[in-house]
Design a protein around this motif. Structure first.
Motif, mmCIF file in Angstrom:
data_model
loop_
_atom_site.group_PDB
_atom_site.id
_atom_site.type_symbol
_atom_site.label_atom_id
_atom_site.label_comp_id
_atom_site.label_asym_id
_atom_site.label_seq_id
_atom_site.Cartn_x
_atom_site.Cartn_y
_atom_site.Cartn_z
ATOM 1 N N GLY A 1 2.767 6.237 -10.686
ATOM 2 C CA GLY A 1 2.753 6.493 -12.078
ATOM 3 C C GLY A 1 3.656 6.049 -12.279
ATOM 4 N N PRO A 2 4.244 5.438 -13.803
ATOM 5 C CA PRO A 2 6.173 4.966 -13.440
ATOM 6 C C PRO A 2 6.764 5.702 -13.630
ATOM 7 C CG PRO A 2 4.149 4.930 -15.857
ATOM 8 C CD PRO A 2 3.648 5.555 -14.811
ATOM 9 N N ALA A 3 7.362 7.290 -13.632
ATOM 10 C CA ALA A 3 7.942 7.721 -13.012
ATOM 11 C C ALA A 3 7.799 7.762 -11.739
ATOM 12 C CB ALA A 3 7.915 9.494 -13.936
ATOM 13 N N SER B 1 -12.073 -5.050 -7.512
ATOM 14 C CA SER B 1 -12.122 -4.086 -5.555
ATOM 15 C C SER B 1 -11.044 -3.386 -5.836
ATOM 16 C CB SER B 1 -12.250 -4.995 -5.120
ATOM 17 O OG SER B 1 -11.531 -6.493 -4.997
ATOM 18 N N ASN B 2 -9.497 -4.035 -6.648
ATOM 19 C CA ASN B 2 -8.391 -3.401 -6.086
ATOM 20 C C ASN B 2 -7.868 -2.882 -7.976
ATOM 21 O OD1 ASN B 2 -7.251 -5.055 -6.867
ATOM 22 N ND2 ASN B 2 -6.878 -5.819 -4.649
ATOM 23 N N PHE B 3 -8.950 -2.937 -8.637
ATOM 24 C CA PHE B 3 -8.241 -2.433 -10.327
ATOM 25 C C PHE B 3 -6.753 -1.715 -10.467
ATOM 26 C CE2 PHE B 3 -8.434 -0.625 -14.653
ATOM 27 C CZ PHE B 3 -7.622 -1.752 -15.034
ATOM 28 N N ASN B 4 -6.599 -0.505 -9.638
ATOM 29 C CA ASN B 4 -5.943 0.703 -9.474
ATOM 30 C C ASN B 4 -4.522 1.060 -9.336
ATOM 31 O OD1 ASN B 4 -7.860 2.635 -11.547
ATOM 32 N ND2 ASN B 4 -8.688 3.556 -9.405
ATOM 33 N N GLU B 5 -5.061 -0.312 -7.926
ATOM 34 C CA GLU B 5 -3.346 -0.418 -7.512
ATOM 35 C C GLU B 5 -3.138 -1.818 -7.996
ATOM 36 O OE1 GLU B 5 -7.040 0.088 -6.228
ATOM 37 O OE2 GLU B 5 -6.641 0.851 -4.514
ATOM 38 N N ALA B 6 -4.045 -2.427 -8.699
ATOM 39 C CA ALA B 6 -3.199 -3.983 -9.457
ATOM 40 C C ALA B 6 -2.667 -3.524 -10.683
ATOM 41 C CB ALA B 6 -4.538 -5.041 -10.156
ATOM 42 N N LYS B 7 -3.164 -2.356 -11.294
ATOM 43 C CA LYS B 7 -2.210 -1.645 -12.351
ATOM 44 C C LYS B 7 -1.248 -1.058 -12.080
ATOM 45 C CE LYS B 7 -5.475 1.301 -14.462
ATOM 46 N NZ LYS B 7 -6.163 2.643 -15.636
ATOM 47 N N ARG B 8 -1.233 -0.292 -10.523
ATOM 48 C CA ARG B 8 0.596 0.126 -10.151
ATOM 49 C C ARG B 8 1.427 -0.708 -9.717
ATOM 50 N NH1 ARG B 8 -3.345 3.530 -6.389
ATOM 51 N NH2 ARG B 8 -4.237 4.448 -7.765
ATOM 52 N N TRP C 1 0.558 -1.734 0.173
ATOM 53 C CA TRP C 1 -0.253 0.733 0.123
ATOM 54 C C TRP C 1 0.500 1.162 -0.420
ATOM 55 C CZ3 TRP C 1 -4.715 -1.371 -1.581
ATOM 56 C CH2 TRP C 1 -5.221 -2.044 -1.346
ATOM 57 N N ASP C 2 1.930 0.882 -0.135
ATOM 58 C CA ASP C 2 3.123 2.311 0.136
ATOM 59 C C ASP C 2 3.002 2.963 -1.199
ATOM 60 O OD1 ASP C 2 3.542 2.499 4.212
ATOM 61 O OD2 ASP C 2 5.518 1.491 3.127
ATOM 62 N N LEU C 3 3.695 1.608 -2.166
ATOM 63 C CA LEU C 3 3.869 2.128 -3.382
ATOM 64 C C LEU C 3 2.168 2.253 -4.136
ATOM 65 C CD1 LEU C 3 7.337 0.425 -4.017
ATOM 66 C CD2 LEU C 3 6.837 2.605 -3.881
#
Length: 378
Positions: free
Chosen positions: A291-293, A316-323, A283-285
């Motif tokens: 983003g990529p940078a 349920s955690n799609f954004n976190e998964a993408k990151r 969850w820290d990152l």
């Protein structure tokens, strides 16, 4: 006062470390600095003025990653009795910038002067880990700052992966930086730690680096890896539940370094960072809008990333998964070693929902990054 070479030899005989001739060769130089710092201060001059401390020639210790530079510096700093500070160079420069910003708010013409003066009053020894200049602003500040420190008698010991001549190589207006390089070579002994062994890589060679489920046993195993790679006392390596919550808020444990990376005006916080090794929660990152940078900056700043508590991923955690996918890609391309505790095996982390098919590539990379010898040339 027991000499460093005997302390080192004792640790080697006890099996705490493996004796290395290249490391042993540096010890007399560190001992010289230690003895010079321990010398009685000069007598007061006329009118009772306290004279400046006698200048002590410091050390610029450079060489490949994992050769034991940070370990030797920690050994040295631990056994120096003068006011001292050990800090990662990147974090130190961020503090300097913050101090200068505050000085400007007060209307100070030379914003660097009060920052440097405060350092001079607080320490006799500054020990920097991983000196590296990549920013034009740092390049313009660091020469003036170090000149003031040296003139005030502050000793400097620093590690780096590069010879001084390679600092800020190909940087903007590098000609303005060259006097600082000459100052480094004049005021510090430049010493290459030419050990053939990458101890950090060896500690992970053949070791398990992906743990599931992320339970107490996994946490204990990661504690041991963290201890071995950072020389952090085991009693401190095992964080309490309250301390783990602190870390999730980007707060490091007492007595440990953290690192804050500035990326395009954003802050990327690594709550626990030492000797090129960072330890953070998923969850820290991945639970914050990065983003990529940002992930490229992390991959560039650390040699080993310990990422804990990766959950099962899905809608349920799609954004976190993408990151997480972006983070793994950045680490993979940079050759950064990755240690993970996760809810399940890579292939079973993301089983259904949008992105599950694409995650197969990430799972494959996670498997490859576990293989023996991966990242040895990174």
């Amino acid at each position: 006062m027991v000499e460093l070479k005997y302390i080192y030899a004792t640790r080697a005989s006890e099996g705490t470390i493996k004796a290395d001739p290249a490391q042993e060769a540096v010890l007399p130089e560190l001992e010289r600095i230690r003895q010079d710092l321990a010398a009685p201060p000069p007598k007061r001059g006329l009118f009772g003025r306290a004279p400046r401390p006698a200048p002590v020639k410091g050390l610029y210790l450079w060489g490949g990653v994992g050769r034991g530079k940070s370990y030797l510096m920690d050994l040295f700093v631990t056994h120096v009795s003068v006011p001292k500070r050990r800090v990662h160079f990147h974090a130190f420069m961020q503090e300097i910038h913050a101090g200068m910003t505050e000085a400007r708010k007060r209307g100070v013409d030379d914003a660097l002067a009060p920052v440097a003066d405060k350092l001079v009053q607080e320490v006799r020894l500054l020990a920097f880990d991983e000196m590296q200049i990549t920013d034009i602003t740092d390049a313009m500040i660091v020469g003036r700052l170090f000149e003031r420190l040296f003139d005030a008698g502050v000793a400097v010991v620093t590690t780096s992966n590069r010879h001084p001549d390679e600092l800020y190589k190909d940087g903007l207006n590098r000609a303005l930086f060259l006097p600082f390089i000459e100052m480094i070579k004049d005021r510090l002994t430049v010493w290459e730690l030419a050990s053939p062994t990458d101890y950090r890589q060896d500690r992970l060679e053949g070791a398990q680096v992906y743990f599931h489920p992320a339970d107490a046993a996994a946490r204990a195993a990661v504690d041991d890896l963290w201890h071995d790679m950072t020389h952090t006392p085991r009693a401190r390596a095992r964080a309490t539940e309250a301390q783990q919550k602190m870390q999730q808020r980007g707060v490091g444990l007492p007595g440990e370094d953290g690192l804050v990376l500035k990326v395009k005006g954003r802050e990327v916080r690594l709550a626990r960072f030492r000797n090129g090794v960072a330890r953070v929660s998923f969850w820290d990152l991945c639970g914050v809008p990065l983003g990529p940078a940002d992930y490229l900056a992390v991959a560039d700043a650390v040699r080993v990333l310990i990422l804990e508590d990766v959950p099962r991923l899905g809608i349920s955690n799609f954004n976190e998964a993408k990151r997480f996918v972006t983070l793994v890609d950045a680490l993979y391309e940079a050759g950064t070693r990755l240690v993970v505790t996760a809810a399940d095996a890579p292939e079973r982390l993301y089983l259904e929902g949008t992105g599950a098919f694409e995650f197969e590539r990430t799972a494959s990379r996670l498997r490859e990054m576990q293989s023996e010898g991966w990242g040895a040339d990174g």
